[in-house]
Design a protein around this motif. Structure first.
Motif, mmCIF file in Angstrom:
data_model
loop_
_atom_site.group_PDB
_atom_site.id
_atom_site.type_symbol
_atom_site.label_atom_id
_atom_site.label_comp_id
_atom_site.label_asym_id
_atom_site.label_seq_id
_atom_site.Cartn_x
_atom_site.Cartn_y
_atom_site.Cartn_z
ATOM 1 N N UNK A 74 56.581 31.852 39.191
ATOM 2 C CA UNK A 74 55.494 31.740 40.163
ATOM 3 C C UNK A 74 54.278 31.131 39.490
ATOM 4 N N UNK A 75 53.533 30.336 40.234
ATOM 5 C CA UNK A 75 52.327 29.698 39.696
ATOM 6 C C UNK A 75 51.163 29.957 40.641
ATOM 7 N N UNK A 76 50.043 30.421 40.063
ATOM 8 C CA UNK A 76 48.795 30.595 40.793
ATOM 9 C C UNK A 76 47.808 29.561 40.280
ATOM 10 N N UNK A 77 47.264 28.747 41.192
ATOM 11 C CA UNK A 77 46.265 27.757 40.826
ATOM 12 C C UNK A 77 44.949 28.133 41.494
ATOM 13 N N UNK A 78 43.924 28.395 40.697
ATOM 14 C CA UNK A 78 42.592 28.708 41.211
ATOM 15 C C UNK A 78 41.753 27.441 41.176
ATOM 16 N N UNK A 79 41.341 26.968 42.345
ATOM 17 C CA UNK A 79 40.464 25.801 42.432
ATOM 18 C C UNK A 79 39.029 26.268 42.251
ATOM 19 N N UNK A 80 38.322 25.684 41.293
ATOM 20 C CA UNK A 80 36.970 26.129 40.960
ATOM 21 C C UNK A 80 35.977 24.974 41.053
ATOM 22 N N UNK A 81 34.714 25.339 41.216
ATOM 23 C CA UNK A 81 33.669 24.324 41.356
ATOM 24 C C UNK A 81 33.271 23.697 40.026
ATOM 25 N N UNK A 82 33.689 24.280 38.944
ATOM 26 C CA UNK A 82 33.372 23.786 37.616
ATOM 27 C C UNK A 82 34.345 24.361 36.607
ATOM 28 N N UNK A 83 34.180 24.039 35.336
ATOM 29 C CA UNK A 83 35.107 24.540 34.316
ATOM 30 C C UNK A 83 34.968 26.042 34.105
ATOM 31 N N UNK A 84 36.099 26.725 34.012
ATOM 32 C CA UNK A 84 36.119 28.155 33.689
ATOM 33 C C UNK A 84 36.061 28.274 32.175
ATOM 34 N N UNK A 85 34.914 28.694 31.667
ATOM 35 C CA UNK A 85 34.716 28.709 30.216
ATOM 36 C C UNK A 85 35.479 29.844 29.558
ATOM 37 N N UNK A 86 35.524 31.006 30.212
ATOM 38 C CA UNK A 86 36.144 32.167 29.569
ATOM 39 C C UNK A 86 36.887 32.999 30.597
ATOM 40 N N UNK A 87 38.141 33.326 30.285
ATOM 41 C CA UNK A 87 38.893 34.242 31.141
ATOM 42 C C UNK A 87 39.786 35.115 30.268
ATOM 43 N N UNK A 88 40.080 36.299 30.765
ATOM 44 C CA UNK A 88 40.877 37.277 30.034
ATOM 45 C C UNK A 88 41.939 37.820 30.971
ATOM 46 N N UNK A 89 43.188 37.873 30.515
ATOM 47 C CA UNK A 89 44.296 38.337 31.339
ATOM 48 C C UNK A 89 44.993 39.483 30.628
ATOM 49 N N UNK A 90 45.220 40.584 31.343
ATOM 50 C CA UNK A 90 45.980 41.691 30.767
ATOM 51 C C UNK A 90 46.794 42.366 31.872
ATOM 52 N N UNK A 91 47.796 43.147 31.465
ATOM 53 C CA UNK A 91 48.699 43.782 32.427
ATOM 54 C C UNK A 91 48.457 45.278 32.477
ATOM 55 N N UNK A 92 48.815 45.878 33.610
ATOM 56 C CA UNK A 92 48.745 47.320 33.820
ATOM 57 C C UNK A 92 50.090 47.793 34.356
ATOM 58 N N UNK A 93 50.434 49.045 34.047
ATOM 59 C CA UNK A 93 51.726 49.604 34.462
ATOM 60 C C UNK A 93 51.542 50.629 35.575
#
Length: 455
Positions: free
Chosen positions: A39-58
């Motif tokens: 699966x692919x999620x594409x977030x369209x943004x108004x400018x560059x995303x400088x910093x993002x953090x991804x983590x999982x939960x159970x």
């Protein structure tokens, strides 16, 4: 080396669109797609995303995406019921000018994310790719959790001792092989046999060293194409590539050892080949999907990666050359440069060692001698150790030995950790924790390793 890959990753967004203190970026929409089990999620943004953090939960399985300096323009599109991995998407804004997106999952997943520039049809985008986590990996994680006997997250004191130093991996390439005998000496000694014998001795010596592991490119008399040798080294995530050869020349009086690294001309031609192959480019450049509009950025990133690799190749080759010099006459007293194909991995420091001239009758005799083979292997090993002691890759025994004077305690960041909580739990000051780890802010990421000051 791994630190070369890490530096490349950190510089990707800087080179792609630069860091600025511009207005907050807005998420303008979300696009979902799926193929087979991915699966692919594409977030369209108004400018560059400088910093993002991804983590999982159970319990239940969720994926959390935090985006600093980002706002939401409205609710995001929900996944179709047939989506193989997603059941729903939730979103909201958090204090401190950041947005949080929560993906509710049907099963545990592996994640890869990357940023894209405008390409004429679309604007700035953050792409998140999800693939199912293999069942065996899920079971192993569950068993590891059960063995700890914990209902929640382990305490920082428990987690601080679970970090193990990884081994530095030395890819050892015995030149020629199979239908390619290499050079042949006056007495019929074949280069492919000599190089394999020395490679095997070197591998045994490497494996005996704490914190080191050998990866043999070939361990039998078989033919391996030159490109495949690089692929095998990258498969083993090698920190260093050493190709062993025995030189030959029409003048049988020529003798001595020499060490080669990749020439600048060879590097330039190789960069063009890697950038022409999309699967190689994406693999090398930290998984970033660079389109045609990003060719200039890709070229800059490739040059940076290669320059660092070539610099470390020289740093590794110098002590090896020095140690070989103790065995006798050197054919070349300086490191030589050439466009050898086996030296062209853009992200692995590499060297080619010409151990001796098999065309010289006296040196042919030495090359056949197990005692001399052992001396050559030991000299190469000592040189390699000197290189890693001066340039230790992160999270290796070499790095921990270097840092032991400053701190013997390591802490692995897990979700929910904050820098303040870690400082309190270890009873150290927040400024000292920042200073020892050269942190410019209190932002930390899951999987990051912190050194803990002496309390």
């Amino acid at each position: 080396m791994k630190n070369i890959r890490l530096i490349t990753i950190l510089l990707i967004c800087l080179l792609s669109w630069g860091l600025s203190a511009a207005a907050r970026v807005e998420i303008q929409g979300a696009r979902l797609s799926s193929q087979n089990e991915m699966a692919r999620l594409v977030l369209d943004t108004s400018g560059p995303v400088v910093e993002h953090n991804i983590f999982s939960l159970d319990s239940p399985d969720r994926l959390v995406i935090d985006l600093a300096g980002v706002s939401l323009s409205g609710p995001l599109r929900q996944p179709d019921p047939t989506n193989p991995l997603l059941t729903s998407i939730r979103s909201g804004e958090r204090p401190g000018e950041s947005a949080r997106i929560v993906l509710d999952l049907k099963r545990k997943v592996r994640v890869k994310s990357f940023c894209l520039q405008p390409d004429g049809r679309h604007g700035y985008r953050l792409v998140v790719d999800l693939t199912p986590k293999p069942e065996q990996e899920v079971r192993q994680e569950a068993l590891a959790e059960a063995s700890r006997g914990l209902s929640g997250h382990p305490s920082v004191q428990q987690r601080s001792v679970k970090l193990k130093a990884r081994d530095v991996v030395i890819a050892i390439d015995a030149g020629h092989g199979g239908k390619d005998p290499g050079a042949v000496g006056p007495r019929g000694t074949r280069e492919k046999d000599v190089t394999l014998a020395i490679a095997r001795v070197l591998a045994r010596l490497v494996d005996k060293e704490p914190g080191m592991r050998a990866a043999m490119i070939r361990d039998s008399d078989r033919f391996v194409i030159l490109r495949e040798r690089i692929r095998i080294a990258r498969k083993h995530r090698a920190d260093l590539f050493v190709s062993i050869h025995a030189d030959a020349f029409r003048d049988r009086s020529v003798r001595g050892s020499s060490v080669f690294t990749l020439s600048e001309r060879g590097a330039s031609s190789e960069a063009a080949k890697w950038l022409a192959a999309r699967e190689n480019e994406v693999d090398l450049l930290a998984g970033i999907d660079l389109g045609k509009s990003n060719e200039e950025v890709a070229g800059v990133l490739m040059n940076m990666t290669q320059n660092m690799t070539m610099e470390h190749s020289m740093l590794a080759a110098k002590p090896v050359l020095d140690e070989l010099g103790h065995l006798g006459k050197m054919h070349q007293s300086r490191i030589q440069s050439a466009g050898f194909a086996v030296l062209k991995a853009p992200d692995i420091p590499s060297m080619l060692v010409e151990t001796a001239f098999i065309s010289n009758p006296e040196e042919e005799k030495r090359l056949r001698d197990p005692a001399f083979q052992n001396q050559v292997a030991k000299a190469i090993l000592v040189g390699i150790k000197r290189y890693f002691e001066a340039n230790p890759p992160p999270q290796t025994l070499f790095a921990m030995r270097n840092d032991r004077g400053a701190s013997s305690i390591r802490h692995v960041i897990e979700r929910g950790d904050t820098l303040l909580d870690i400082a309190r739990d270890y009873q150290v000051s927040l400024p000292s924790l920042r200073s020892l780890n050269q942190l410019e802010s209190d932002r930390i990421r899951v999987g990051q390793v912190l050194r803990i000051p002496e309390s």
